[in-house]
Design an enzyme around this catalytic site. Structure first.
Site, short mmCIF file in Angstrom:
data_model
loop_
_atom_site.label_atom_id
_atom_site.label_comp_id
_atom_site.label_asym_id
_atom_site.label_seq_id
_atom_site.Cartn_x
_atom_site.Cartn_y
_atom_site.Cartn_z
N ASP A 138 -45.17 21.78 9.16
CA ASP A 138 -45.63 22.23 10.46
C ASP A 138 -45.28 21.18 11.52
O ASP A 138 -44.19 20.64 11.50
CB ASP A 138 -47.13 22.52 10.42
CG ASP A 138 -47.50 23.76 11.21
OD1 ASP A 138 -47.47 23.67 12.45
OD2 ASP A 138 -47.81 24.80 10.60
N HIS A 188 -51.15 22.58 15.93
CA HIS A 188 -51.09 23.63 14.91
C HIS A 188 -51.04 23.04 13.51
O HIS A 188 -51.75 23.49 12.60
CB HIS A 188 -49.87 24.52 15.15
CG HIS A 188 -49.85 25.76 14.31
ND1 HIS A 188 -49.22 25.81 13.09
CD2 HIS A 188 -50.39 26.98 14.50
CE1 HIS A 188 -49.36 27.02 12.57
NE2 HIS A 188 -50.07 27.75 13.40
N SER A 207 -51.22 32.95 9.75
CA SER A 207 -50.96 31.54 9.50
C SER A 207 -52.25 30.77 9.33
O SER A 207 -52.24 29.62 8.90
CB SER A 207 -50.14 30.93 10.65
OG SER A 207 -50.94 30.73 11.79
#
Length: 1090
Positions: free
Chosen positions: A246, A277, A442
């Protein structure tokens, strides 16, 4: 509150005990309950501000995530993939050797240096910069024996914009639900992108017409899934390596204590997360405080593959994947995805990862509630594909639905997702500290990744854990959700505790997904249960996935065996099977084709049987006799048979002539949808035409799918052939046969779409495979091919492109990027409407209204007993993808006309009826010059000049399995049939404790977050659940202290005064000095020996 004795134990007097008890009892209303007057409130630790683009005054922000995604190739850069892993020197020599013989001899090239942790190890690819490389140069490279493929380097832009929710969501730990109406949008990416969306989510599953939009601030997701039960057993993820691909992670984030390695694969000189994130995903997996993760003691490996500008490259991912294999990563979370399952370098590397025992968990996408919207790599058999639900166990609206579309048009898609779990309003770690809520698949993906990491740590024999065995345990333990079908929920909702029980009694074996076929069970077995089967119908295809937990590679021994149950009429059905020659990695397919035997042509009832499959896999050690492990699995089959319906009720859907992305650029039918430019949902009656299919079934029609050329069906069995949004060309033999079939009574309905070569050039984009400007090879439909098909009746569509609202037969209609009818027989019925010229708007940004645009035509062929033809210029009104106003009523009217020769009065007498156009005012549309449709077509082949049709392929021929009948009764409930062999949940006992809510103390100013967790119990944020457990601990602590002093007083009174061992007393105290152990000893009530 926990009392800890540190240092030397100090004697307490009875008066002190009384004061202590009073203090403890007096604290009970404060820490656990509310006093009657409501005056006492639990302590709320001070909050901190989370450093996010939209920071607020709370450490628990509730954010909406807006996603934008784009991709382009890097000029002059190519990825050269090799057939194996070689050193940097060897790779350079191979490339030099291949390019030494380049045709021009003056090609400028060099290898692009890659400065990352993988650069010191052998690799299977290289990035090469070549200026003005010709196609022959690339062919020369690929001709080298050690070079597998040459593809352009890709640059990816992913934009995640965080904005505060319009209304405050309440305190972080408030467990109440807050309802809020809010608009929802989906963005379907061109390539791979992060799969997190708004913190708001749709409440319903898409099964109801009214939906509530809820925003939730729930409890910690790890506690809801009962991870605390495993924590109490001492399992916290220890020894398991989990990788997060990520945006990185800050070094001193207080939520993480076991970050083993942070690696940067970008061109930025930082390892920190500048977006938040990656931190959120890592927190869901392994946070050890506040918003707790599942496995706080796992070895966390952070792979930073996106820059702060949200840019990534294909080579970064490939290098990072190779490094993950080198580091022997156990679990890998990948919260990205895209529709391109033919992205070969990426797909190949995912296969290689799982073949190396890496358990990959990936999100299925946020393109729901539309069906056929699965993202890659979650749609692969060897990957655990995760969908999302809300905290009321409803399928989240945003969660993508199956089926997979790899197998179309000839086959049928596989069941996906594999499993669903919470993905709406889930709390995770903030970028610097604190918590926030996000929604999306996600978010659901790291929930499963964290659960998998925790489960892996509970298994003593880690050799049993592999991508197949873990997937088998998750599927077999999942809790089925009522009211949702298998393409929505897969095998059901994640059940962590049942998965733990299965894993700890697991033996290597094969299993099937789905593990039974019941065409009578609704709604779970939709769409199979939505239509019974009958003699003469197209075979029903069920694509079953074989999971092989015995090894990375395997095979099916001999052939699968079909065994019908004679008491349950199993001999009334025929079964054919095709399957993977090799099961690799960890999986393969078993395609079951079911048809009704001729003797059951007029019979109605239920038929049952089962298929037996034996899987063999090479043994990993020499202890197994013969060197192979084998496992036999049973696939029960149950179908509903009805008499063959009349011809007028049977509709045949042409799937063979529908093309979709990938591999080619096939544009969306509605040009207004600029954020969703590709037609990638399969154009199948069970994907983006699902609502149309459901409507036809409700009207009593039987709909079958033709996955072969038109020459391969018996037209005398069907009333209407339905051609919708066809992009493929037609074989000359197909055109001839269709004309003959219509003369003999078959009817035809065509829903077309736009086709305009000037507009096609306008919507071009840069091709990532050919490094050229890529124009669509067709429009929304292949009008030139359709015109050739219907030209014998004097019909044709134009290249006009129109849009607008209108009313037809008292129904509101919307024409979205449709074409008009250019030619039609004079004795036919033609309906025209006033529409906007969308082609003019696209090309010149001008607006004009065109009066009397012919859009609908009805025609009865003149031959005796001939069929009828209906044309309509737009398919968007029956397509679920971007439908604004449905026209199912029109489809009903057209079927009444084609099947029963009943002309709709509302159309015959319509004031919009015009004379049939003759097409003399403008030429008919021609194929785009230089198009590359032959590259993706099943009909065309390359040829000097214009492409030519291929030879007509043979029609599919099924080899029916020889039945081995059984004279025994079939099982009555296939669902509750044992899912895994040799698994007994009763053998694995769980501690008899109430769900545990871990405690926490807030960080003091300046205190490090890397403090140890006593006893393997993970601390969490102070909240109501935690507060309710404190009175119990306080009371127990008081009882322990009281018992200690009672024992001491009793002992003192029972001892003779003449024997006071004053000399030995220090020794006794020394033996009792460890404070924690002293507490444990006192709790048992045992006295130490002096």
């Amino acid at each position: 509150m926990v009392w800890v004795y540190q240092g030397t134990a100090m004697p307490l007097h009875p008066i002190g005990v009384s004061l202590l008890l009073g203090l403890l009892l007096g604290l009970l209303p404060m820490v656990g309950t509310e006093a009657e007057g409501g005056a006492q409130q639990p302590y709320d630790p001070p909050t901190s501000t989370e450093a996010l683009p939209s920071s607020s005054g709370s450490n628990c922000s509730d954010l909406t995530v807006k996603l934008e995604f784009s991709t382009r190739v890097v000029e002059h850069e190519y990825i050269v993939a090799f057939t194996g892993y070689f050193s940097a020197k060897a790779r350079s020599l191979y490339i030099s050797s291949a390019l030494r013989n380049a045709a021009d001899g003056v090609l400028e090239w060099h290898i692009v240096p890659r400065e990352n942790p993988a650069s010191d190890f052998p690799s299977d690819f290289e990035v090469v910069h070549m200026r003005q490389a010709s196609h022959s140069n690339l062919v020369t490279l690929e001709d080298h024996p050690y070079i597998k493929r040459v593809t352009p380097q890709r640059k990816v832009f992913r934009t995640l914009k965080y904005t505060p929710s319009p209304e405050p969501s309440g305190p972080c730990n408030d467990t109440r639900w807050t309802e809020k109406w809010q608009s929802w949008q989906t963005s379907r990416p061109l390539r791979r992108t992060s799969l997190s969306i708004s913190s708001g989510f749709w409440h319903a599953t898409g099964r109801h017409s009214s939906r509530r939009l809820l925003r939730a601030i729930p409890r910690h997701v790890a506690q809801i899934l009962q991870a605390d039960v495993l924590w109490q057993m001492g399992h916290t993820g220890s020894g398991v390596k989990v990788a997060v691909f990520d945006t990185g992670l800050s070094e001193k984030h207080p939520h993480f204590k076991n970050v083993k390695e942070r690696t940067n694969w970008t061109n930025e000189k930082t390892l920190d997360d500048g977006l938040g994130h990656g931190t959120f995903v890592a927190g869901v997996i392994a946070s050890m405080r506040e918003c707790q993760g599942f496995a706080p003691d796992s070895e966390l490996h952070i792979f930073r593959v996106f820059t702060n500008n949200q840019v990534s490259y294909t080579s970064w991912f490939l290098d990072a994947f190779n490094y993950a294999i080198l580091k022997k990563i156990d679990v890998l979370n990948l919260s990205i995805g895209g529709p391109d399952f033919m992205d070969h370098p990426f797909v190949d590397k995912v296969w290689e990862l799982t073949a190396n025992r890496v358990i990959m968990v990936s999100a299925i996408g946020n393109d729901g509630p539309l069906y056929g919207t699965l993202n890659n790599p979650a749609d692969q058999m060897d990957v655990i594909g995760v969908g999302g639900i809300d905290f009321e166990d409803n399928i989240a609206r945003f969660s993508s639905r199956g089926m997979t579309t790899w197998e179309l048009p000839g086959g049928y898609g596989r069941v996906k997702p594999d499993i669903v779990t919470y993905g709406s309003g889930v709390r995770g770690s903030g970028m610097k500290e604190g918590c926030r809520s996000l929604s999306g698949t996600s978010v659901a993906s790291p929930v499963v990744a964290g659960a998998v990491t925790l489960l892996a740590s509970t298994v003593l024999n880690r050799e049993l854990i592999n991508p197949a065995s873990m997937k088998q345990a998750l599927m077999a333990s999942a809790r089925r959700l009522p009211g949702a079908n298998m393409f929505e929920q897969g095998h059901g909702k994640l059940d962590l505790i049942r998965a733990y029980q299965i894993l700890n009694s697991y033996r290597p074996q094969a299993s099937l997904s789905p593990n039974y076929i019941d065409l009578t069970e609704c709604p779970y077995m939709w769409p199979y249960c939505s239509q019974p089967i009958y003699y003469g119908g197209m075979p029903t295809i069920v694509n079953v996935t074989i999971l092989n937990g015995m090894g990375v590679t395997g095979r099916i021994v001999d052939k699968p065996i079909w065994q019908p149950y004679l008491p349950q009429n199993g001999d009334h059905i025929d079964v054919a099977m095709s399957y993977s020659a090799v099961l690799w990695p960890w999986a393969g397919y078993l395609a079951i084709s079911i048809s009704v035997a001729k003797k059951a042509g007029s019979w109605e009832g239920v038929a049952q049987g089962h298929v037996m499959v034996t899987v063999a896999s090479p043994a990993e050690n020499d202890s197994v006799v013969g060197g192979e492990l084998t496992s036999t699995v049973k696939l029960p089959i149950k179908v509903k048979i009805v008499p063959t319906p009349p011809r007028s009720k049977r509709v045949l859907w042409d799937q063979y002539h529908n093309l979709r992305y990938p591999p080619g650029y096939f544009p969306r039918d509605n040009l207004r949808m600029k954020n969703d430019p590709l037609d990638w949902n399969g154009d199948h009656i069970h994907t983006n035409f699902r609502d149309m299919y459901q409507h036809l079934r409700s009207m009593g029609y039987f709909v079958e799918v033709l996955g072969a050329p038109i020459t391969c069906f018996d037209a005398s069995q069907y009333g209407t052939l339905l051609l919708v949004d066809s992009e493929e060309e037609y074989f000359p033999e197909e055109i001839t046969k269709l004309r003959r079939d219509i003369d003999n009574g078959l009817s035809l309905i065509v829903f077309s779409d736009w086709y305009n070569t000037s507009v096609m050039r306008k919507v071009k984009f840069y091709d990532e495979n050919t490094r050229q400007w890529w124009m669509p090879d067709t429009g929304g439909a292949n009008i030139p091919a359709l015109n050739e098909l219907i030209s014998v009746w004097g019909m044709a569509f134009s290249d006009g492109l129109y849009e607008g609202d209108f009313t037809m037969a008292d129904h509101d209609m919307y024409y979205a990027s449709g074409c008009s009818i250019a030619r039609f027989p004079e004795d036919g019925i033609v309906i025209a409407k006033n529409l906007k010229d969308q082609g003019l708007e696209v090309l010149k940004q001008e607006t004009a209204v065109v009066e009397g645009v012919p859009i609908l035509g009805l025609y009865q062929t003149p031959s005796d007993g001939g069929g009828r033809i209906a044309l309509y210029g737009d398919s968007n009104c029956i397509d679920d993808s971007h439908r604004q106003k449905d026209c199912f009523w029109l489809l009903d009217a057209l079927l009444q006309y084609t099947s029963y020769s009943m002309t709709p009065p509302s159309l015959v007498h319509s004031h919009s009826r015009v004379s049939a156009p003759q097409g003399t005012d403008r030429p008919l549309p021609q194929r785009l010059e230089g198009n590359h449709l032959y590259r993706y077509s099943k009909v065309l082949e390359p040829h000097l000049g214009d492409p030519k049709p291929r030879p007509l392929p043979a029609c599919p021929h099924l080899s029916w399995a020889k039945p081995q009948p059984l004279n025994e009764t079939a099982p009555s409930n296939l669902w509750k049939h044992q899912k895994l062999l040799s698994v007994d949940l009763d053998k694995v006992a769980l501690p008899n404790v109430r769900p545990y809510r871990p405690q926490v103390r807030p960080l003091s100013p300046g205190e490090s977050g890397a403090w140890d967790i006593p006893g393997g119990i993970m601390p969490g944020r102070y909240n109501q659940e935690v507060g309710q457990t404190i009175p119990v601990f306080a009371f127990l602590g008081a009882m322990v202290v009281l018992s200690f002093f009672v024992v001491q007083l009793t002992k003192a009174k029972s001892k003779p005064k003449r024997r006071k061992p004053r000399v030995k007393r220090p020794t006794y105290l020394q033996q009792q000095s460890p404070a924690p152990n002293a507490t444990a000893t006192m709790a048992t009530g045992k006295s130490p020996t002096v």
